[in-house]
Design an enzyme around this catalytic site. Structure first.
Site, PDB file in Angstrom:
ATOM      1  N   SER A 142      27.826  41.369  45.330  1.00  0.00           N
ATOM      2  CA  SER A 142      28.962  41.742  46.171  1.00  0.00           C
ATOM      3  C   SER A 142      28.748  43.148  46.704  1.00  0.00           C
ATOM      4  CB  SER A 142      30.266  41.705  45.368  1.00  0.00           C
ATOM      5  OG  SER A 142      30.325  42.791  44.458  1.00  0.00           O
ATOM      6  N   ASP A 143      29.302  43.434  47.875  1.00  0.00           N
ATOM      7  CA  ASP A 143      29.342  44.814  48.318  1.00  0.00           C
ATOM      8  C   ASP A 143      30.223  45.584  47.331  1.00  0.00           C
ATOM      9  OD1 ASP A 143      29.042  47.146  49.764  1.00  0.00           O
ATOM     10  OD2 ASP A 143      29.464  46.215  51.689  1.00  0.00           O
ATOM     11  N   PHE A 144      30.126  46.907  47.345  1.00  0.00           N
ATOM     12  CA  PHE A 144      30.851  47.726  46.377  1.00  0.00           C
ATOM     13  C   PHE A 144      32.358  47.509  46.488  1.00  0.00           C
ATOM     14  CE2 PHE A 144      32.513  52.016  45.138  1.00  0.00           C
ATOM     15  CZ  PHE A 144      32.254  51.883  43.785  1.00  0.00           C
TER      16      PHE A 144
END
Length: 482
Positions: A225-227
């Site tokens: 996942s992106d941050f």
């Protein structure tokens, strides 16, 4: 010797033997940046941003490469490979095992803050360039993570906006570079984006993560996942998310995922599949079979790579012929230099992609030297400086400090709360010089809120305000992320 350390075995056999020895907690640790049992001998999975060079603190600075969008302008896969090779070597020297890059999102609006990280508006060019960069990175023994999957192409509301795109447009414009990264680049990891695509966030988008990425394209790596982009526990893992990139106080994997397994909402086979995907790429890239890097880029290597960065910049330049003397270029006249990059040594952009520069001089100084004493050089900043990191950091409640009284006369008293409506006790207090806030990437929990209080003292008075010298200011900001 532990059986999974036997290099004679195939990668799949090594993965399976290690999974058989792991507890559920060990497997979950592999899915959110935790620490498995040290007795297993699993190397630490160290992540680092780096679409335009390896990011990090000034004391560990690597090579500041030309902006990726400039690399795209070179139309040169060999140059793109060299670009990735530098990133890969410096990542390995720094001890990085997963490099969060390259970015292959298509340029659709000049107002997108991440456009500089990609390679332009052409799907074929982005695919060819990105694939070459991935090969350059991974052939140095570092896993690459291509991002942001998918249609992450605008700045406004990019954490929540819904990109509604038909199948043909997805396949012809937004996905070719990712498909090439998987099929040709053999990329180890794919990063799911913040935004929604046809109603579902990137990190829980089953059609993108499973049907297209893993089933259609045969992707065998893992999805990150992106941050802070994970939106759920059960829905995300069933959709195809393997690894959550987040902070301890906002975690959907780890303990929440363990509870979901206990309740029968997530079968252990899904845990094995996700943890196994991470381990497989670590074995494939060789992380189990060598010592990690020392944590610093050797100075002698840095000097040579800076020369290579210069050559890459030269290859990316597009020259225009000055027919008829249309441009006012000559031996006389004043030279205007506009833009923060002339003095701040930012080759591409700020935020998570900023790479510190070890250079001693600035472009403005070089222009002034070249112009000589006979020409006048004027400089203007143009826009506010690109933030190179968060300016309002959220620590633990123990870091609460007393606001000095003078803050109301000199600067702003900044208070942050872990509630969405400024209620409760503040968890952080500091004096802020201004309101230049990099809110989303400051580690602020969501929902959250903050208040800045101070007094503005006008330098001049006029009209109705002749006798009004001090103006109180109170500004609030809330962050809501569903």
């Amino acid at each position: 010797m532990k059986p999974w350390m036997n290099k004679v075995l195939s990668v799949d056999e090594r993965v399976q033997r290690l999974l058989d020895a792991m507890t559920l907690d060990d497997k979950l640790a592999m899915m959110h940046g935790g620490t498995p049992d040290a007795a297993l001998g699993i190397p630490a999975l160290k992540l680092n941003d780096g679409p335009g060079g390896v990011t990090g603190p000034e004391e560990a600075a690597g090579t500041q490469l030309p902006a990726p969008v400039a690399l795209g302008a070179a139309f040169d896969q060999e140059a793109a490979y060299r670009y990735g090779e530098i990133i890969g070597k410096e990542s390995r020297e720094r001890g990085t095992s997963l490099l969060l890059g390259p970015t292959v999102n298509i340029a659709r609006t000049p107002l997108n803050g991440r456009t500089f990280e990609g390679y332009g508006e052409d799907p074929y060019l982005s695919a060819a360039t990105g694939t070459a960069v991935i090969r350059g990175i991974q052939e140095q023994g570092v896993m690459a993570c291509v991002k942001h999957y998918a249609a992450n192409n605008q700045e406004a509301d990019r954490f929540t906006q819904n990109s509604i795109i038909d199948e043909r447009t997805l396949r012809e414009i937004y996905l070719p570079a990712f498909e090439a990264a998987v099929k040709e680049g053999q990329v180890a990891s794919v990063m799911a984006s913040y935004n929604k695509i046809n109603g579902a966030h990137g990190a829980e988008n089953q059609p993108l993560l499973t049907r297209i990425l893993k089933d259609n394209w045969g992707f065998e790596g893992f999805v990150v996942s992106d941050f802070l982009a994970t939106q759920s526990t059960v829905k995300s893992i069933h959709a195809g998310l393997d690894y959550e990139l987040t902070l301890p106080f906002k975690r959907y994997y780890g303990e929440p995922l363990k509870e979901a397994v206990a309740q029968g909402l997530v079968p252990i086979s899904l845990i094995d599949a996700s943890a196994g995907r991470v381990l497989k790429e670590m074995f494939r890239i060789g992380l189990f079979d060598r010592a990690p890097g020392e944590g610093m880029v050797p100075a002698e290597q840095l000097t040579m790579r800076e020369e290579e960065a210069l050559r890459l910049a030269e290859e990316s330049i597009v020259l225009l012929k000055n027919e008829g003397g249309l441009l006012p270029i000559g031996a006389q006249g004043t030279i205007a230099v506009i833009g923060q990059a002339a003095v701040h040594l930012i080759a591409s952009g700020g935020g998570s992609a900023h790479v510190p520069s070890g250079a001693k001089g600035t472009p403005l100084q070089a222009i002034e030297r070249r112009a000589g004493k006979g020409r006048k050089v004027l400089y203007a900043q143009g826009t506010a400086p690109v933030p190179t990191g968060p300016s309002f950091v959220y620590p633990s409640p123990l870091a609460f400090l007393t606001v000095p009284a003078e803050a109301f006369e000199n600067g702003l008293a900044a208070l942050s709360y872990d509630t969405p409506d400024l209620s409760g006790e503040p968890v952080r207090a500091e004096t802020a010089a201004n309101l230049n806030i990099n809110w989303q990437f400051a580690g602020v929990p969501h929902p959250a809120s903050a208040r800045w209080t101070g007094t503005l003292v006008p330098q001049e008075t006029a009209g109705l305000f002749t006798d009004f010298r001090r103006v109180p200011l109170m500004a609030g900001r809330r962050a809501r992320h569903r």
